[in-house]
Design a protein around this motif. Sequence first.
Motif: not given
Length: 64
Positions: A16-24
């Motif tokens: 979830r943190q990676m998705l937020r960082a990638d704006k996905v």
Amino acid sequence: MQDMTISEVLRDPLIRQMLRADKVSLGTFAALLENAALRKRNGVAVVRASSSTRGRPTMEARLN
């Protein structure tokens, strides 16, 4: 180690943190995972051109 289910992947805090960082969005990522699982089950490969790949094969092409 066992593979994670789609539900487990979608609940994982690091993912979830990676998705937020990638704006996905979570919904977009869930749809991508469901589509990939369906294609894998059916043995279907989808290759599509994208301006973001700059002529490089897409993830789908590299996996097949």
